[in-house]
Design a protein around this motif. Structure first.
Motif, PDB file in Angstrom:
ATOM      1  N   ARG A  56       0.843  -1.186   0.000  1.00  0.00           N
ATOM      2  CA  ARG A  56       0.000   0.000   0.000  1.00  0.00           C
ATOM      3  C   ARG A  56       0.884   1.243   0.000  1.00  0.00           C
ATOM      4  NH1 ARG A  56      -5.340  -0.150   0.615  1.00  0.00           N
ATOM      5  NH2 ARG A  56      -6.344  -2.135   1.137  1.00  0.00           N
ATOM      6  N   GLY A  60      -1.756   7.581 -12.825  1.00  0.00           N
ATOM      7  CA  GLY A  60      -2.856   6.635 -12.927  1.00  0.00           C
ATOM      8  C   GLY A  60      -2.947   5.626 -11.808  1.00  0.00           C
ATOM      9  N   LEU A  61      -1.978   5.601 -10.892  1.00  0.00           N
ATOM     10  CA  LEU A  61      -2.052   4.665  -9.773  1.00  0.00           C
ATOM     11  C   LEU A  61      -3.202   5.033  -8.842  1.00  0.00           C
ATOM     12  CD1 LEU A  61       1.643   4.059  -8.577  1.00  0.00           C
ATOM     13  CD2 LEU A  61       0.109   2.406  -9.645  1.00  0.00           C
ATOM     14  N   ASP A  62      -3.954   4.028  -8.438  1.00  0.00           N
ATOM     15  CA  ASP A  62      -5.045   4.225  -7.492  1.00  0.00           C
ATOM     16  C   ASP A  62      -4.521   3.905  -6.095  1.00  0.00           C
ATOM     17  OD1 ASP A  62      -7.345   4.387  -6.035  1.00  0.00           O
ATOM     18  OD2 ASP A  62      -8.415   2.783  -7.098  1.00  0.00           O
ATOM     19  N   LEU A  63      -4.212   4.950  -5.326  1.00  0.00           N
ATOM     20  CA  LEU A  63      -3.604   4.744  -4.016  1.00  0.00           C
ATOM     21  C   LEU A  63      -4.604   4.268  -2.967  1.00  0.00           C
ATOM     22  CD1 LEU A  63      -1.089   7.728  -3.718  1.00  0.00           C
ATOM     23  CD2 LEU A  63      -0.861   5.514  -4.874  1.00  0.00           C
ATOM     24  N   SER A  64      -5.869   4.197  -3.323  1.00  0.00           N
ATOM     25  CA  SER A  64      -6.855   3.659  -2.387  1.00  0.00           C
ATOM     26  C   SER A  64      -6.852   2.132  -2.386  1.00  0.00           C
ATOM     27  CB  SER A  64      -8.256   4.171  -2.741  1.00  0.00           C
ATOM     28  OG  SER A  64      -8.704   3.629  -3.978  1.00  0.00           O
ATOM     29  N   GLN A  65      -6.138   1.541  -3.358  1.00  0.00           N
ATOM     30  CA  GLN A  65      -6.058   0.088  -3.477  1.00  0.00           C
ATOM     31  C   GLN A  65      -4.605  -0.368  -3.380  1.00  0.00           C
ATOM     32  OE1 GLN A  65      -8.790  -1.878  -3.706  1.00  0.00           O
ATOM     33  NE2 GLN A  65     -10.036  -0.009  -3.580  1.00  0.00           N
TER      34      GLN A  65
END
Length: 229
Positions: free
Chosen positions: A137, A181-186
């Motif tokens: 994470r 484009g990275l989804d830091l919530s995942q």
């Protein structure tokens, strides 16, 4: 007369040598960690990020503190008062010029707080068949900073960082992801095919996740994982 003078010089040199031989080395260990919110921060081993100064002397020569890749450090010192300084511009964290007063008296421990631009947490590694998988994470700590890339790196030794990593051929496109484009919530997932050379022929392999922040030379790292092929 010359003979007596010569003997006197030899005797004085011998006494001086004895004094040097009897010089007591520093015996008080100073240990600690570079931390954020109580957790050690992984870095590239050998970079210069901490210095100690002992005030009260006409010539103040800094003592470089050797920090290991897991964020821990140790120095052998004389008892006394020191100032611990975070070297500005080094390390994957915000610059902080505040000094930390350290009183060394016997074994002494101190944690050095930093504020990294991002953090890596919950890193996990697993081997399935001939593929090494890794997840972690990412948390954005300093607003306005951007990730350049995050990579799964491998090497032959437990001392592992981006400059010393092995370069598999062909490169696995799933081993690195661009920051855009990275989804830091995942959780972020990465993988590396272990059949590529020079990984396939290496008797031992170690893995680590490395995160590069835009405009920051030094990378942030996870713990090191021994790969069992």
């Amino acid at each position: 007369m010359k003979k007596i003078y010569y003997l006197f010089v030899v005797f004085a040199a011998a006494i001086s040598g004895c004094e040097l031989d009897n010089y007591e080395p520093p015996q008080s260990p100073l240990t600690g960690r570079i931390v954020f919110e109580g957790n050690a921060v992984g870095i590239r081993q050998g970079i210069s990020v901490l210095q100690l100064f002992q005030p009260g002397f006409q010539t103040v020569t800094p003592i470089n503190v050797n920090v290991k890749q897991d964020g821990t450090f140790a120095s052998m010192l004389f008892d006394g008062n020191y100032k611990l300084v975070r070297i500005s511009g080094n390390g994957p964290w915000e610059a902080n010029t505040d000094t930390i007063d350290v009183v060394v008296k016997g074994a002494t421990s101190v944690d050095v707080p930093v504020r990294p631009y991002f953090t890596l947490s919950d890193a996990s590694f697993s081997v399935e068949g001939e593929v090494l998988n890794a997840t972690c994470r990412i948390t954005n700590v300093v607003a306005g900073r951007q990730i350049e890339r995050i990579s799964l790196i491998l090497g032959k030794t437990i001392i592992l960082d981006d400059p010393t990593k092995l370069g598999p051929s062909p490169a696995d496109p799933l081993s690195t992801k661009a920051g855009a484009g990275l989804d830091l919530s995942q959780p972020v997932s990465l993988s590396q095919n272990l059949t590529a050379e020079p990984l396939a022929s290496a008797p031992y392999l170690y893995a680590r996740i490395a995160l590069k922040v835009v405009g920051v030379p030094e990378l942030l790292y996870s713990d090191v994982y021994p790969v069992k092929k």
